[in-house]
Design a protein around this motif. Sequence first.
Motif, mmCIF file in Angstrom:
data_model
loop_
_atom_site.group_PDB
_atom_site.id
_atom_site.type_symbol
_atom_site.label_atom_id
_atom_site.label_comp_id
_atom_site.label_asym_id
_atom_site.label_seq_id
_atom_site.Cartn_x
_atom_site.Cartn_y
_atom_site.Cartn_z
ATOM 1 N N THR A 89 0.812 -1.216 0.000
ATOM 2 C CA THR A 89 0.000 0.000 0.000
ATOM 3 C C THR A 89 0.847 1.268 0.000
ATOM 4 N N ASP A 90 2.121 1.150 -0.227
ATOM 5 C CA ASP A 90 2.975 2.337 -0.210
ATOM 6 C C ASP A 90 2.554 3.340 -1.286
ATOM 7 N N GLY A 91 2.956 4.596 -1.064
ATOM 8 C CA GLY A 91 2.627 5.649 -2.016
ATOM 9 C C GLY A 91 3.658 5.709 -3.139
ATOM 10 N N PHE A 92 3.446 4.943 -4.206
ATOM 11 C CA PHE A 92 4.408 4.819 -5.309
ATOM 12 C C PHE A 92 4.416 6.041 -6.230
ATOM 13 N N ARG A 149 -5.474 1.025 -4.805
ATOM 14 C CA ARG A 149 -5.983 0.239 -3.686
ATOM 15 C C ARG A 149 -5.801 0.975 -2.371
ATOM 16 N N ALA A 150 -5.012 2.039 -2.361
ATOM 17 C CA ALA A 150 -4.742 2.728 -1.102
ATOM 18 C C ALA A 150 -4.204 4.110 -1.371
ATOM 19 N N ILE A 151 -4.257 4.940 -0.326
ATOM 20 C CA ILE A 151 -3.600 6.247 -0.315
ATOM 21 C C ILE A 151 -2.638 6.212 0.851
ATOM 22 N N SER A 152 -1.385 6.586 0.604
ATOM 23 C CA SER A 152 -0.405 6.517 1.690
ATOM 24 C C SER A 152 0.735 7.488 1.452
#
Lengths: 227, 227, 227, 227, 227, 227
Positions: free
Chosen positions: E92-95, E134-137
């Motif tokens: 879920t890292d912010g790529f 899938r996520a915001i991080s």
Amino acid sequence: MYELGVVYRNIQRADRETADGLAKLGASTVHEAMGRVGLLKPYMRPIYAGAQVSGTAVTVLLQPGDNWMLHVVAEQIQPGDIVVAACTADNTDGFFGDLLATSFQARGARALVIDAGVRDVRTLTEMGFPVWSRAISSKGTVKATLGSVNIPVVCAGALVHPGDVIVADDDGVVCVPAALAKKTLDAATAREANEGEKRAKLASGVLGLDMYKMREPLAKAGLRYID
Amino acid sequence: MYELGVVYRNIQRADRETADGLAKLGASTVHEAMGRVGLLKPYMRPIYAGAQVSGTAVTVLLQPGDNWMLHVVAEQIQPGDIVVAACTADNTDGFFGDLLATSFQARGARALVIDAGVRDVRTLTEMGFPVWSRAISSKGTVKATLGSVNIPVVCAGALVHPGDVIVADDDGVVCVPAALAKKTLDAATAREANEGEKRAKLASGVLGLDMYKMREPLAKAGLRYID
Amino acid sequence: MYELGVVYRNIQRADRETADGLAKLGASTVHEAMGRVGLLKPYMRPIYAGAQVSGTAVTVLLQPGDNWMLHVVAEQIQPGDIVVAACTADNTDGFFGDLLATSFQARGARALVIDAGVRDVRTLTEMGFPVWSRAISSKGTVKATLGSVNIPVVCAGALVHPGDVIVADDDGVVCVPAALAKKTLDAATAREANEGEKRAKLASGVLGLDMYKMREPLAKAGLRYID
Amino acid sequence: MYELGVVYRNIQRADRETADGLAKLGASTVHEAMGRVGLLKPYMRPIYAGAQVSGTAVTVLLQPGDNWMLHVVAEQIQPGDIVVAACTADNTDGFFGDLLATSFQARGARALVIDAGVRDVRTLTEMGFPVWSRAISSKGTVKATLGSVNIPVVCAGALVHPGDVIVADDDGVVCVPAALAKKTLDAATAREANEGEKRAKLASGVLGLDMYKMREPLAKAGLRYID
Amino acid sequence: MYELGVVYRNIQRADRETADGLAKLGASTVHEAMGRVGLLKPYMRPIYAGAQVSGTAVTVLLQPGDNWMLHVVAEQIQPGDIVVAACTADNTDGFFGDLLATSFQARGARALVIDAGVRDVRTLTEMGFPVWSRAISSKGTVKATLGSVNIPVVCAGALVHPGDVIVADDDGVVCVPAALAKKTLDAATAREANEGEKRAKLASGVLGLDMYKMREPLAKAGLRYID
Amino acid sequence: MYELGVVYRNIQRADRETADGLAKLGASTVHEAMGRVGLLKPYMRPIYAGAQVSGTAVTVLLQPGDNWMLHVVAEQIQPGDIVVAACTADNTDGFFGDLLATSFQARGARALVIDAGVRDVRTLTEMGFPVWSRAISSKGTVKATLGSVNIPVVCAGALVHPGDVIVADDDGVVCVPAALAKKTLDAATAREANEGEKRAKLASGVLGLDMYKMREPLAKAGLRYID
């Protein structure tokens, strides 16, 4: 146990005025007024922010991946109803979209509460037809297997009987049994009554510790302040 | 809606012989015989493999993090009962351990089905007291807030009335309404009856395609074989 | 995109000896030997501990809540195969039980890998038919909608072509493309070869820091020891 | 904030005898004795049932997908230690397998508690090296980025300082701060002391309602019995 | 199996006009037109509401916590492309943030679909660069390990080949294989054609039961109405 | 271990100017500047989009389903503070609503960060009082059990000491230890400084590959281009 393949046409709806009156109090206040029971699980989320409704439940039990019964329930909708849809298994398919919403809206439905997925959410938002659901998904459904309409259902962990009052807003969805609707409306209204005064006090800097006289019970419970 | 703070002492249990007879058929066969309703969600897992039980439900509604009512329900247990515990909010605390299990076992309980956590699982395993739960956790609970005993509860998504029959094994947990227990036992027994024959055929290499005469409907549905 | 309603009868299986040889190396070593690709998501768990298998994939694409195609795939099984079942939507129903297992076993299947649920797990355990699945559930399925057999499928996040080699044990499930099976077997065997020596050294107290000559690169990366 | 790239070699371990003495009391009793704090989240599960250990924590902070620091921590292990591994991000990769376990065991480690994945679980089980983890996965890791050893870490939601006592069994994992270990041992032992007597009473049919004198507080709280 | 460390520069993109034409039909209609395959899992959510796009896929396989290949893929973007990023493990890292978005936008990319996390979502929203993730991080990534560009990838459970058409809106993300794009456009357009008429009928109060002639099949399936 | 039942009145807050200065840099840049530690888990989401704040932490440890300590912490708030609430167990109840928000706002709090649920989100949005939480729920809480105020807490996986700086925006929540606040502000400001220039270059079509001189290290790592 669920009875499959039946549609109950005559249901006893909660008193209209009472059902309508609960909307403005909102899900959280109504839930408190009920003694903290009747809440659907918090995974039920609105597809857009800001809707706040109440209405009488018409219920429908769906089979996973099959939205046939949503067409059946449409005919049972009366103005002021909210459709409450449960599913016999966990499912995130998109059971409901803009066409069904058009039909529901034409019948007088105020909202849909569905323990499954929905789609066409942009159009639903434009139509102003609020939905609380567990998911959003493009995945469509078939029309092959019977469920039931207007039987008691378990929706997102809460038991809902046809005719119960549903209250839903950004905080979630609450089910108020028809027999308790009036009492709940009164209790919720009473709770709400002195909120304004409380808010004013707190806004002026009065602490809840003092307003609610918590200092003594906290001390009794053993709270220690350390400088 | 849940009624809080009440204990119903007189419940109508399903017929004992029928309730007992369902154990050997197992959760999956019973679930089929019921028309695929009544199943608790599959996150309910046994704390050890191999237990297979049935019994009459005594129900208890718990408050999160509070196991007071498990002591109250203990008194209502009769030999052959299975305790079914629901909770007013999702919670994984360890509500139940070896002491309560000793008490439940002494009262004649056959199992616990709890939509929350349990602990002392090694001792419970040694005692042979089976539990189906959503979690295992060391976290204990307080005894401060009332729930209820022997009211209808929603446990892991299924509606359970006191006196219903619970069937549980490695596959999961099923609730059979008392009124349908006999019919379900008959249907499940009938299903089971020709399983042996089917198994023998399949073991000899006969295909389900032929045994169940599926080739024609598959072709009709459009199945194409490509070499 | 998935092609629906087709059964490919002629598939190119990986070399038998190679496929068989991968079992004893296990999923983790094989996954390393592949360069750390091909692993199914770790939610795929064995229904009982201790099974360790390899075999050639026959694939099946299922529709949610519908196990019709498992009967179709049974006919395509050859001795040494492992059935790999994907589903067009997330689903935890019990698609597979003891009868299908009997049939699969009679056809020579070594295991089932299914991105959905299974049931009759006690009987499957007694039969010694290993299954890796995402769930265990009593919930049965219908036989109404076509999927496909022996098309490439995405199972638990991994792309599996018919004929690929599947390696599965308590650590998980890996898919080795047929074209890479021999190379992978060699690489995995080489990895395994000096494991015994390494283990002996480590058991004697030699540190990985020294055995793998990590002290210098760690220092270079800036690791500081503080007393 | 975490300090990266450092290894503290001199840590103050809790008293050995105290640390050892906590094992037999088990995680649940110890957690109670601590006042219900210090528990790791219940997603931490043992890779095999039945292990029950205690030991002094040596801590390690890992980077996701990188097990380099597990080799570094190995050197800091003393007999009676339990390695507690946290990770800077949620990760289910298999950081630890049979080779590292051989090394850890040779150094005298009693167990690993890791908020990530492990592999080679069959071999670990055969070796009798217990691990509590959030996942099992074949996916290996690289050795490229520094973390730290023997700094305070947050593992599965609990703060663990090097030298704290870890107690782990089938119920879960508890961290006891070194400074509180003796007091906790005494409190846990006291709790345990009269469990036998309680168990005997409950086994004889005495109810918790009476043994714990709950009837009056329940009545005061408003519990009503309905016949 | 994934080939690592390669960048395919020449890919066969779906016909531009066809790819562009699919946007206005939306993910749900396109998914229906494809026969209900090709949908990415519904956990893929837009970072802001209201975007509706289609474009040709350039694919990238990322390593967890490492966004190096996003810089590599940037060079392969042509106007009208949508970048589809898969990852070799759940992460879920912010790529991806505002700098990469600036670069992608400058190259003519219409959107990013990433089975991992993104950040700088407020700036991305202001830029009008839509992302489904899938996520915001906030968690950044390193640039250390190779993946690949323009190989087939499994993204959120769906197989995507470079050059396929991606359709994404508030309902989700669908992948249309290049070879099926024209046929899908035609089928989707046909579906859409008579939606207006249907909507008008339903809005006037006509029931789906009658419009779709469902009463007879429902009766045949055994539906009973109870007054 | 957590100390229960205590309120520390005198905490050392990070320098006000520094704490205030971090807001405009945002969570992602600050997290980078810290070396990628200190981030709360990405399940912490804002109740409305667009808020971007920083402030000094006052911490509170809550018991599940019990918001008593939120009233206690209110008294400890000073202008510029952000309340950081942890809970001794996973819990999604609505601990905080418009009345507490009114009080917090009156005391000068800038935001609430809570590893649990909140309610009255529409009113909170209208009030402009930002909250980052793990859930939204109508379910209220009791006031019965002590936690603590201004002790170090683990909130959403991150260790937060009273007086630390909290930075929160649409990307998430970061905790900066008071002792590192100035250094982090400088580092983050430096990072931000040349972002404008980079953005301009990228917008003009320069590739990150060239701007960051990645082509050589990529080639060294073995990246191959295939036409």
